[in-house]
Scaffold this motif. Sequence first.
Motif, PDB file in Angstrom:
ATOM      1  N   GLY A  17       0.817  -1.204   0.000  1.00  0.00           N
ATOM      2  CA  GLY A  17       0.000   0.000   0.000  1.00  0.00           C
ATOM      3  C   GLY A  17       0.851   1.253   0.000  1.00  0.00           C
ATOM      4  N   CYS A  18       1.941   1.245  -0.733  1.00  0.00           N
ATOM      5  CA  CYS A  18       2.857   2.390  -0.764  1.00  0.00           C
ATOM      6  C   CYS A  18       2.227   3.604  -1.446  1.00  0.00           C
ATOM      7  CB  CYS A  18       4.143   2.010  -1.492  1.00  0.00           C
ATOM      8  SG  CYS A  18       5.099   0.786  -0.602  1.00  0.00           S
ATOM      9  N   GLY A  19       1.146   3.423  -2.116  1.00  0.00           N
ATOM     10  CA  GLY A  19       0.507   4.526  -2.809  1.00  0.00           C
ATOM     11  C   GLY A  19      -0.890   4.148  -3.199  1.00  0.00           C
ATOM     12  N   THR A  20      -1.489   4.999  -3.988  1.00  0.00           N
ATOM     13  CA  THR A  20      -2.835   4.732  -4.456  1.00  0.00           C
ATOM     14  C   THR A  20      -2.783   4.494  -5.952  1.00  0.00           C
ATOM     15  OG1 THR A  20      -5.098   5.530  -4.439  1.00  0.00           O
ATOM     16  CG2 THR A  20      -3.394   7.170  -4.844  1.00  0.00           C
ATOM     17  N   TRP A  44      -5.951   9.026   0.981  1.00  0.00           N
ATOM     18  CA  TRP A  44      -6.113   7.878   0.094  1.00  0.00           C
ATOM     19  C   TRP A  44      -6.196   6.556   0.839  1.00  0.00           C
ATOM     20  CZ3 TRP A  44      -2.668   3.972   0.190  1.00  0.00           C
ATOM     21  CH2 TRP A  44      -1.389   4.236   0.676  1.00  0.00           C
ATOM     22  N   ARG A  45      -5.627   6.466   2.016  1.00  0.00           N
ATOM     23  CA  ARG A  45      -5.685   5.209   2.759  1.00  0.00           C
ATOM     24  C   ARG A  45      -7.078   4.982   3.355  1.00  0.00           C
ATOM     25  NH1 ARG A  45      -1.793   1.882   4.379  1.00  0.00           N
ATOM     26  NH2 ARG A  45      -0.145   3.408   4.074  1.00  0.00           N
ATOM     27  N   ASP A  46      -7.748   6.057   3.782  1.00  0.00           N
ATOM     28  CA  ASP A  46      -9.055   5.932   4.425  1.00  0.00           C
ATOM     29  C   ASP A  46     -10.227   6.224   3.487  1.00  0.00           C
ATOM     30  OD1 ASP A  46      -7.785   5.412   6.863  1.00  0.00           O
ATOM     31  OD2 ASP A  46      -7.735   7.522   7.388  1.00  0.00           O
ATOM     32  N   VAL A  47     -10.050   7.166   2.576  1.00  0.00           N
ATOM     33  CA  VAL A  47     -11.146   7.582   1.701  1.00  0.00           C
ATOM     34  C   VAL A  47     -10.798   7.214   0.268  1.00  0.00           C
ATOM     35  CG1 VAL A  47     -12.526   9.506   0.856  1.00  0.00           C
ATOM     36  CG2 VAL A  47     -11.760   9.472   3.236  1.00  0.00           C
ATOM     37  N   GLN A  48     -11.699   6.474  -0.342  1.00  0.00           N
ATOM     38  CA  GLN A  48     -11.495   6.035  -1.709  1.00  0.00           C
ATOM     39  C   GLN A  48     -12.773   6.299  -2.502  1.00  0.00           C
ATOM     40  OE1 GLN A  48     -10.477   1.998  -0.809  1.00  0.00           O
ATOM     41  NE2 GLN A  48      -8.494   2.550   0.007  1.00  0.00           N
ATOM     42  N   ILE A  49     -12.677   6.212  -3.803  1.00  0.00           N
ATOM     43  CA  ILE A  49     -13.821   6.491  -4.673  1.00  0.00           C
ATOM     44  C   ILE A  49     -14.334   5.165  -5.213  1.00  0.00           C
ATOM     45  CG2 ILE A  49     -14.609   7.697  -6.726  1.00  0.00           C
ATOM     46  CD1 ILE A  49     -12.280   9.720  -6.126  1.00  0.00           C
ATOM     47  N   PHE A  86     -15.473   5.370   2.966  1.00  0.00           N
ATOM     48  CA  PHE A  86     -14.501   5.396   4.067  1.00  0.00           C
ATOM     49  C   PHE A  86     -14.144   3.943   4.339  1.00  0.00           C
ATOM     50  CE2 PHE A  86     -13.127   5.411   8.471  1.00  0.00           C
ATOM     51  CZ  PHE A  86     -12.254   6.484   8.485  1.00  0.00           C
ATOM     52  N   HIS A  87     -12.871   3.609   4.188  1.00  0.00           N
ATOM     53  CA  HIS A  87     -12.425   2.223   4.213  1.00  0.00           C
ATOM     54  C   HIS A  87     -11.545   1.956   5.432  1.00  0.00           C
ATOM     55  CE1 HIS A  87     -10.994  -1.560   2.488  1.00  0.00           C
ATOM     56  NE2 HIS A  87      -9.782  -1.191   2.841  1.00  0.00           N
ATOM     57  N   THR A  88     -11.865   0.895   6.151  1.00  0.00           N
ATOM     58  CA  THR A  88     -11.003   0.404   7.232  1.00  0.00           C
ATOM     59  C   THR A  88     -10.792  -1.094   6.989  1.00  0.00           C
ATOM     60  OG1 THR A  88     -12.669  -0.389   8.802  1.00  0.00           O
ATOM     61  CG2 THR A  88     -12.211   1.986   8.807  1.00  0.00           C
ATOM     62  N   PRO A  89      -9.887  -1.712   7.711  1.00  0.00           N
ATOM     63  CA  PRO A  89      -9.724  -3.163   7.535  1.00  0.00           C
ATOM     64  C   PRO A  89     -10.973  -3.958   7.935  1.00  0.00           C
ATOM     65  CG  PRO A  89      -7.813  -2.237   8.645  1.00  0.00           C
ATOM     66  CD  PRO A  89      -8.851  -1.147   8.561  1.00  0.00           C
TER      67      PRO A  89
END
Length: 135
Positions: A17-20, A44-49, A86-89
């Motif tokens: 996950g070094c980037g988006t 980018w780690r928490d909010v994605q489209i 909003f993305h979490t594990p």
Amino acid sequence: MRAPLIAFALISMLSSGCGTYHYTAYDGPTLPASEIATIDTDSWRDVQIAYVDGKKALNVPVFLIAGKWPGIVYVKPGHHEIVPCFHTPYYELYNGALEIEAQAGRTYTVKHKLEEPKKVFFWIEESKSTEQAIK
């Protein structure tokens, strides 16, 4: 001995996950930045489209990316409907669609505010100013 090390390094790079990654929400050849609008996220780690104009925003296999959805979307100018996530594990939160009148050569950012552990609000702002781009 080197083969397992190389395989481990490759798997680590793909899953780190070094980037988006980005999603191009139009057909045809890649257009210059002056002819398209860019929509990114404030985290980018928490909010994605997740969706653009009713279509899933996926153009690479899910197992190759850090999150499920892209953090950057390229669209042609005009009216678009964006569904951020909003993305979490452990879970994903959606709060409906945002509408935007995208203009060529501009960059917009999906911003968020987490009110409670499972309640999130999204809005879109033009990146170079605080003027909101949603209607």
